[in-house]
Design a protein around this motif. Structure first.
Motif, mmCIF file in Angstrom:
data_model
loop_
_atom_site.group_PDB
_atom_site.id
_atom_site.type_symbol
_atom_site.label_atom_id
_atom_site.label_comp_id
_atom_site.label_asym_id
_atom_site.label_seq_id
_atom_site.Cartn_x
_atom_site.Cartn_y
_atom_site.Cartn_z
ATOM 1 N N ASN A 150 0.840 -1.186 0.000
ATOM 2 C CA ASN A 150 0.000 0.000 0.000
ATOM 3 C C ASN A 150 0.876 1.237 0.000
ATOM 4 O OD1 ASN A 150 -2.660 -1.156 -0.012
ATOM 5 N ND2 ASN A 150 -2.095 -2.034 1.950
ATOM 6 N N PRO A 151 0.555 2.232 -0.783
ATOM 7 C CA PRO A 151 -0.745 2.610 -1.295
ATOM 8 C C PRO A 151 -1.124 2.009 -2.650
ATOM 9 C CG PRO A 151 0.790 4.344 -1.816
ATOM 10 C CD PRO A 151 1.555 3.278 -1.064
ATOM 11 N N GLN A 152 -0.321 1.128 -3.195
ATOM 12 C CA GLN A 152 -0.699 0.512 -4.467
ATOM 13 C C GLN A 152 -1.927 -0.365 -4.243
ATOM 14 O OE1 GLN A 152 3.136 -1.308 -5.447
ATOM 15 N NE2 GLN A 152 3.428 0.260 -7.015
ATOM 16 N N PRO A 153 -3.038 -0.073 -4.943
ATOM 17 C CA PRO A 153 -4.285 -0.813 -4.708
ATOM 18 C C PRO A 153 -4.240 -2.194 -5.350
ATOM 19 C CG PRO A 153 -4.598 0.817 -6.443
ATOM 20 C CD PRO A 153 -3.202 0.987 -5.944
ATOM 21 N N SER A 154 -3.826 -3.160 -4.570
ATOM 22 C CA SER A 154 -3.672 -4.518 -5.081
ATOM 23 C C SER A 154 -3.950 -5.506 -3.957
ATOM 24 C CB SER A 154 -2.232 -4.684 -5.602
ATOM 25 O OG SER A 154 -1.890 -6.027 -5.756
ATOM 26 N N GLY A 155 -4.563 -6.605 -4.307
ATOM 27 C CA GLY A 155 -4.752 -7.664 -3.321
ATOM 28 C C GLY A 155 -3.416 -8.196 -2.838
ATOM 29 N N ILE A 156 -2.399 -8.142 -3.698
ATOM 30 C CA ILE A 156 -1.068 -8.612 -3.308
ATOM 31 C C ILE A 156 -0.457 -7.662 -2.282
ATOM 32 C CG2 ILE A 156 1.242 -9.212 -4.142
ATOM 33 C CD1 ILE A 156 -0.145 -9.932 -6.854
ATOM 34 N N SER A 157 -0.756 -6.379 -2.385
ATOM 35 C CA SER A 157 -0.304 -5.415 -1.370
ATOM 36 C C SER A 157 -0.869 -5.795 -0.002
ATOM 37 C CB SER A 157 -0.767 -3.999 -1.719
ATOM 38 O OG SER A 157 -0.255 -3.567 -2.930
ATOM 39 N N ASP A 158 -2.169 -6.034 0.030
ATOM 40 C CA ASP A 158 -2.823 -6.408 1.292
ATOM 41 C C ASP A 158 -2.281 -7.733 1.821
ATOM 42 O OD1 ASP A 158 -4.354 -4.115 0.984
ATOM 43 O OD2 ASP A 158 -6.030 -5.190 0.067
ATOM 44 N N TYR A 159 -2.125 -8.704 0.922
ATOM 45 C CA TYR A 159 -1.589 -10.021 1.289
ATOM 46 C C TYR A 159 -0.213 -9.869 1.942
ATOM 47 C CZ TYR A 159 0.846 -14.456 0.381
ATOM 48 O OH TYR A 159 1.605 -15.594 0.496
ATOM 49 N N SER A 160 0.677 -9.115 1.274
ATOM 50 C CA SER A 160 2.033 -8.960 1.796
ATOM 51 C C SER A 160 2.037 -8.266 3.155
ATOM 52 C CB SER A 160 2.899 -8.176 0.805
ATOM 53 O OG SER A 160 3.277 -9.007 -0.265
ATOM 54 N N GLU A 161 1.213 -7.237 3.292
ATOM 55 C CA GLU A 161 1.209 -6.522 4.564
ATOM 56 C C GLU A 161 0.654 -7.371 5.706
ATOM 57 O OE1 GLU A 161 0.017 -2.437 4.444
ATOM 58 O OE2 GLU A 161 1.241 -2.082 2.648
ATOM 59 N N GLU A 162 -0.213 -8.312 5.395
ATOM 60 C CA GLU A 162 -0.688 -9.240 6.421
ATOM 61 C C GLU A 162 0.349 -10.314 6.727
ATOM 62 O OE1 GLU A 162 -4.648 -10.866 6.072
ATOM 63 O OE2 GLU A 162 -5.342 -9.049 5.059
ATOM 64 N N LEU A 163 1.079 -10.752 5.712
ATOM 65 C CA LEU A 163 2.047 -11.837 5.864
ATOM 66 C C LEU A 163 3.341 -11.392 6.545
ATOM 67 C CD1 LEU A 163 2.939 -14.767 5.160
ATOM 68 C CD2 LEU A 163 3.717 -13.866 2.948
ATOM 69 N N LEU A 164 3.810 -10.207 6.231
ATOM 70 C CA LEU A 164 5.129 -9.764 6.678
ATOM 71 C C LEU A 164 5.368 -9.860 8.191
ATOM 72 C CD1 LEU A 164 5.721 -6.838 4.194
ATOM 73 C CD2 LEU A 164 7.235 -8.809 4.531
ATOM 74 N N PRO A 165 4.447 -9.446 9.050
ATOM 75 C CA PRO A 165 4.716 -9.572 10.486
ATOM 76 C C PRO A 165 4.940 -11.023 10.936
ATOM 77 C CG PRO A 165 2.880 -8.080 10.114
ATOM 78 C CD PRO A 165 3.191 -8.728 8.797
ATOM 79 N N TYR A 166 4.262 -11.960 10.298
ATOM 80 C CA TYR A 166 4.450 -13.372 10.647
ATOM 81 C C TYR A 166 5.804 -13.882 10.163
ATOM 82 C CZ TYR A 166 -0.480 -13.256 11.832
ATOM 83 O OH TYR A 166 -1.688 -12.938 12.393
ATOM 84 N N LEU A 167 6.215 -13.459 8.979
ATOM 85 C CA LEU A 167 7.538 -13.842 8.476
ATOM 86 C C LEU A 167 8.644 -13.238 9.332
ATOM 87 C CD1 LEU A 167 7.241 -13.471 4.588
ATOM 88 C CD2 LEU A 167 7.366 -15.584 5.902
ATOM 89 N N ALA A 168 8.401 -12.029 9.826
ATOM 90 C CA ALA A 168 9.417 -11.314 10.602
ATOM 91 C C ALA A 168 9.734 -11.998 11.927
ATOM 92 C CB ALA A 168 8.981 -9.874 10.835
ATOM 93 N N VAL A 169 8.856 -12.863 12.388
ATOM 94 C CA VAL A 169 9.130 -13.618 13.613
ATOM 95 C C VAL A 169 10.330 -14.542 13.399
ATOM 96 C CG1 VAL A 169 8.188 -15.375 15.185
ATOM 97 C CG2 VAL A 169 6.748 -13.485 14.408
ATOM 98 N N HIS A 170 10.512 -14.995 12.160
ATOM 99 C CA HIS A 170 11.539 -15.996 11.858
ATOM 100 C C HIS A 170 12.669 -15.479 10.973
ATOM 101 C CE1 HIS A 170 8.884 -18.933 13.655
ATOM 102 N NE2 HIS A 170 7.904 -18.468 12.905
ATOM 103 N N ALA A 171 12.570 -14.241 10.492
ATOM 104 C CA ALA A 171 13.581 -13.736 9.571
ATOM 105 C C ALA A 171 13.674 -12.219 9.661
ATOM 106 C CB ALA A 171 13.226 -14.145 8.146
ATOM 107 N N GLU A 172 14.845 -11.715 9.318
ATOM 108 C CA GLU A 172 15.019 -10.285 9.139
ATOM 109 C C GLU A 172 14.667 -9.992 7.680
ATOM 110 O OE1 GLU A 172 18.592 -6.967 9.113
ATOM 111 O OE2 GLU A 172 18.969 -8.935 9.999
ATOM 112 N N ILE A 173 13.785 -9.027 7.455
ATOM 113 C CA ILE A 173 13.263 -8.783 6.110
ATOM 114 C C ILE A 173 13.497 -7.335 5.714
ATOM 115 C CG2 ILE A 173 11.194 -8.800 4.652
ATOM 116 C CD1 ILE A 173 10.046 -10.865 6.714
ATOM 117 N N ASP A 174 14.039 -7.177 4.512
ATOM 118 C CA ASP A 174 14.157 -5.853 3.908
ATOM 119 C C ASP A 174 13.215 -5.812 2.719
ATOM 120 O OD1 ASP A 174 16.136 -5.184 5.723
ATOM 121 O OD2 ASP A 174 17.783 -5.569 4.323
#
Length: 152
Positions: free
Chosen positions: A10-34
């Motif tokens: 976001n702000p790019q209006p895409s379902g993939i934007s929403d998907y990534s923003e929901e997924l990233l905090p869960y991935l961050a538990v196990h990895a450092e993400i840039d």
């Protein structure tokens, strides 16, 4: 584990934007993400405060750091506006590609039109469907109509 993560956000209006923003905090538990973005500033304060992000459109030198990551993750969808830069990068730097669409006809046709190079689209049709379908698509494009493969 240190990950490079390419995706619309976001702000790019895409379902993939929403998907990534929901997924990233869960991935961050196990990895450092840039995060790597293509010409925009992520608008979600949770995303911008939790993750480092690099705009590789404004500063392509940021891509030089990709070999230093344990893995590079690319999210590819069908909208050339949000995925062209990702596509260009993944062709140069190997990584894990997550396809969010079954077919990328719209992506390749849109990208070819924007770049003024219909060969981008026709080469993809040929690689996926053979010479006969390429000729058929080219005939439609020459007449100014949408290739039938796009509607398929």
């Amino acid at each position: 584990m240190h990950l490079a993560y390419f995706s619309p956000l976001n702000p790019q209006p895409s379902g993939i934007s929403d998907y990534s923003e929901e997924l990233l905090p869960y991935l961050a538990v196990h990895a450092e993400i840039d995060l790597f973005v293509d010409g925009f500033c992520p608008s979600n304060p949770k995303t911008t405060t939790q993750f480092k992000w690099f705009d590789y459109h404004s500063d392509p030198s940021g891509l030089d750091r990709l070999p230093n990551y344990d893995a590079v993750i690319y999210h590819m969808g069908n909208d050339h506006r949000y995925h062209a830069g990702i596509f260009d990068t993944l062709r140069k730097q190997p990584g894990i590609v997550v396809f969010h669409d079954f077919a990328l006809q719209d992506f390749f046709l849109g990208l070819a039109r924007v770049r003024g190079d219909l060969e981008l689209y026709l080469a993809e049709v040929s690689a996926c469907h053979g010479k006969r379908e390429r000729i058929r698509a080219e005939e439609h494009l020459l007449r100014g109509s949408v290739p039938p493969q796009v509607a398929a």
